[in-house]
Design a protein around this motif. Structure first.
Motif, mmCIF file in Angstrom:
data_model
loop_
_atom_site.group_PDB
_atom_site.id
_atom_site.type_symbol
_atom_site.label_atom_id
_atom_site.label_comp_id
_atom_site.label_asym_id
_atom_site.label_seq_id
_atom_site.Cartn_x
_atom_site.Cartn_y
_atom_site.Cartn_z
ATOM 1 N N ASP A 6 -3.695 28.822 67.819
ATOM 2 C CA ASP A 6 -3.063 30.085 68.222
ATOM 3 C C ASP A 6 -2.974 30.239 69.741
ATOM 4 O OD1 ASP A 6 -5.695 30.573 68.836
ATOM 5 O OD2 ASP A 6 -5.980 32.169 67.378
ATOM 6 N N GLU A 7 -3.659 29.370 70.492
ATOM 7 C CA GLU A 7 -3.518 29.373 71.944
ATOM 8 C C GLU A 7 -2.312 28.546 72.401
ATOM 9 O OE1 GLU A 7 -7.111 28.254 73.940
ATOM 10 O OE2 GLU A 7 -8.387 29.266 72.475
ATOM 11 N N VAL A 8 -1.765 27.774 71.463
ATOM 12 C CA VAL A 8 -0.662 26.868 71.786
ATOM 13 C C VAL A 8 0.672 27.394 71.264
ATOM 14 C CG1 VAL A 8 0.238 24.521 71.482
ATOM 15 C CG2 VAL A 8 -2.221 24.892 71.734
ATOM 16 N N THR A 9 0.653 27.967 70.063
ATOM 17 C CA THR A 9 1.915 28.382 69.455
ATOM 18 C C THR A 9 1.710 29.595 68.542
ATOM 19 O OG1 THR A 9 3.767 27.691 68.046
ATOM 20 C CG2 THR A 9 1.621 26.772 67.528
ATOM 21 N N SER A 10 2.750 30.415 68.469
ATOM 22 C CA SER A 10 2.765 31.540 67.526
ATOM 23 C C SER A 10 3.857 31.330 66.479
ATOM 24 C CB SER A 10 3.024 32.858 68.277
ATOM 25 O OG SER A 10 4.255 32.798 68.982
ATOM 26 N N GLU A 11 4.338 30.109 66.386
ATOM 27 C CA GLU A 11 5.440 29.764 65.478
ATOM 28 C C GLU A 11 5.060 30.010 64.020
ATOM 29 O OE1 GLU A 11 7.964 25.961 65.735
ATOM 30 O OE2 GLU A 11 6.417 25.473 64.246
ATOM 31 N N ASP A 12 5.997 30.550 63.253
ATOM 32 C CA ASP A 12 5.833 30.718 61.814
ATOM 33 C C ASP A 12 6.401 29.467 61.150
ATOM 34 O OD1 ASP A 12 5.854 31.380 59.134
ATOM 35 O OD2 ASP A 12 6.553 33.437 59.450
ATOM 36 N N THR A 13 5.572 28.449 60.993
ATOM 37 C CA THR A 13 6.024 27.155 60.485
ATOM 38 C C THR A 13 6.599 27.265 59.079
ATOM 39 O OG1 THR A 13 4.337 26.056 61.830
ATOM 40 C CG2 THR A 13 5.323 24.771 60.053
ATOM 41 N N ALA A 14 5.963 28.065 58.240
ATOM 42 C CA ALA A 14 6.430 28.214 56.860
ATOM 43 C C ALA A 14 7.846 28.776 56.818
ATOM 44 C CB ALA A 14 5.475 29.091 56.072
#
Length: 497
Positions: A6-14
């Motif tokens: 969560d320090e690297v990305t907030s992307e919703d991969t699903a």
């Protein structure tokens, strides 16, 4: 390894993969029952690829000597957990295992594996019976499949290939791909949305594209996704039984390097078709003009795989006839990847010498380098690959006619193949007592291994520019007249030394 997700990305991969049309399953990745359920569910999905996202805790169940939890710490990733402060013995105990026998297999697991192995053995025996029945009923198809799976390609008589003269090597490649498209059943060719430019469309003329629900075709339109295309080609090669090739512009080989390296490491016979091989791409400009790429990819000829073979065969043919030889070498190269580096622009063929047809002369390219033209007692050896060989042939005519110089011209399609020849042959082609002048449209270092430290290499040490190919040839000094001047300068300096 070094920080939390969560320090690297907030992307919703699903959501991203669902938007791409994937079947997405999210589970607790530390729950064995959920893992089993997700795997069973994915095997029932017949329309979409499945992505299982397991939300896990790093170091699940890990404790230190005092029994305190070590879960969720980055320090436990990438090194022995004991160095991060965890205690393997205390962890085994807390999980119900025996610290003295950490690799024990629990009885219920042993019983379950034995049951599954028995079921698989029965299924395999039934499949063997089914295969034997099919082979008996279809002997010709069975023999063909056996040959393909044993990596034995269909026989192609490349000596019967007749190509149009004075054409780009990408166009010559298209003609050969057309022949392969008609003659080879088990071949798939892909292009990164450039088939009409990299000329893989020569194959497409005889094979329809692969489509959802119809896999009877032989051409994969991969889209603008070079790395994905190369990775798919690796997968096809790993499956076996299929000859696979993929094409794009040479400059975009940069995007493909990780997959190309894996091809080389795993000895996969993927054929990489890279067109638009030099600054003569023209108006597309420096972003599309390969300068350093040939030097980079030829390093793979020096890197050996775990069978002590050169890990890649790299071929840059000088003209249409050498392109035929290059395709023959690629098609017969069944345990390594092959790079075919092809020109965008047409290449002028040179006159036949001593009554030998150019197509017959070009067969010598199988040795990596050979003499195209030579005077007795030459004062200089001129060496190149690709379209620069034609430039040297034109420059040599100027030197002979205007300056009465004696020269030797060498076409070097592959340094790797050449260095695998007997030492006597290498010295016959590039004598050690004759100065060597190399010409390359890429970085000078591309030819350093062939020209040597006492020779001279004329190449580019800067990015290209946006302009027509003819203009760039003039500005960069790659016309026969300009190259002849460079050669005379080198000979003069060599004599003075």
């Amino acid at each position: 390894l070094s920080t939390m997700v969560d320090e690297v990305t907030s992307e919703d991969t699903a959501s991203k993969y669902r938007a791409w049309g994937w079947h997405v399953v999210e589970i607790n990745g530390n729950d064995h029952q959920q893992i089993r359920k997700a795997l069973n569910e994915s095997m029932l999905e017949n329309e979409k690829p499945t992505l299982i996202i397991g939300h896990t805790t790093m170091g699940k169940g890990l404790v230190n000597e005092a029994g305190q939890s070590m879960e969720g710490l980055c320090s436990t990733h990438g090194q022995p957990v004991s160095k991060a402060g965890a205690s393997p013995a205390a962890t085994y105990t807390s999980l119900g295992a025996d610290p003295e026998n950490p690799f024990m297999v629990f009885p219920d697991v042993q019983a379950d594996y034995a049951r599954i192995i028995s079921l698989k053995q029965i299924a395999a025996a039934d499949r063997d019976i089914e295969n034997a029945r099919w082979k008996k009923s279809n002997p010709e198809e069975a023999a063909r499949l056996e040959r393909w799976l044993n990596n034995q390609p269909d026989s192609i008589d490349f000596s019967k290939v007749v190509l149009k003269p004075n054409q780009a090597t990408r166009a010559a490649s298209a003609q050969i791909l057309g022949i392969l498209g008609q003659a080879v059943e088990n071949m798939i060719v892909a292009s990164a949305d450039l088939s009409n430019s990299d000329k893989t469309d020569g194959f497409l003329k005889y094979k329809k594209p692969l489509k959802k629900g119809d896999f009877t075709g032989g051409f994969l339109n991969a889209g603008v996704s070079e790395l994905t295309m190369a990775a798919i080609a690796n997968g096809i090669a790993l499956h076996g039984g299929i000859t696979v090739a993929c094409g794009t512009f040479f400059v975009f080989s940069d995007y493909m390097k990780p997959a190309v390296r894996m091809s080389a490491l795993m000895r996969l016979p993927v054929i990489y078709i890279w067109s638009h091989d030099a600054f003569r791409v023209g108006e597309d400009g420096p972003t599309h003009q390969p300068i350093e790429q040939e030097a980079q990819i030829r390093l793979m000829e020096h890197l050996r795989n775990h069978h002590n073979e050169r890990s890649m065969l790299v071929l840059r043919p000088a003209d249409a006839d050498e392109t035929t030889v290059a395709w023959r070498l690629a098609f017969e190269n069944r345990h390594r990847p092959t790079a075919l580096i092809l020109s965008r622009q047409n290449i002028a063929e040179w006159p036949e010498s001593d009554g030998i047809k150019r197509a017959d002369e070009a067969l010598q390219a199988v040795r990596g380098a050979y003499v195209v033209s030579a005077d007795d007692h030459p004062q200089v050896t001129l060496l190149a690959s690709g379209s620069e060989v034609s430039t040297l042939m034109s420059a040599s005519a100027i030197l002979r006619e205007q300056d009465k110089l004696k020269v030797r011209v060498v076409s070097a399609i592959s340094e790797g193949l050449f260095r695998d020849q007997p030492r006597e042959y290498q010295l016959l082609v590039i004598p050690s007592d004759v100065p060597v002048f190399g010409l390359t449209a890429g970085l000078p270092v591309t030819l350093a291994g062939l020209v040597g430290s006492t020779g001279c290499i004329f190449g580019l040490s800067h990015f290209g520019y946006s302009a027509p190919a003819e203009v760039l040839d003039q500005r960069f000094g790659f016309t026969p007249e300009a190259v002849a001047v460079q050669i005379k300068k080198f000979i003069t300096e060599s004599v003075s030394q």
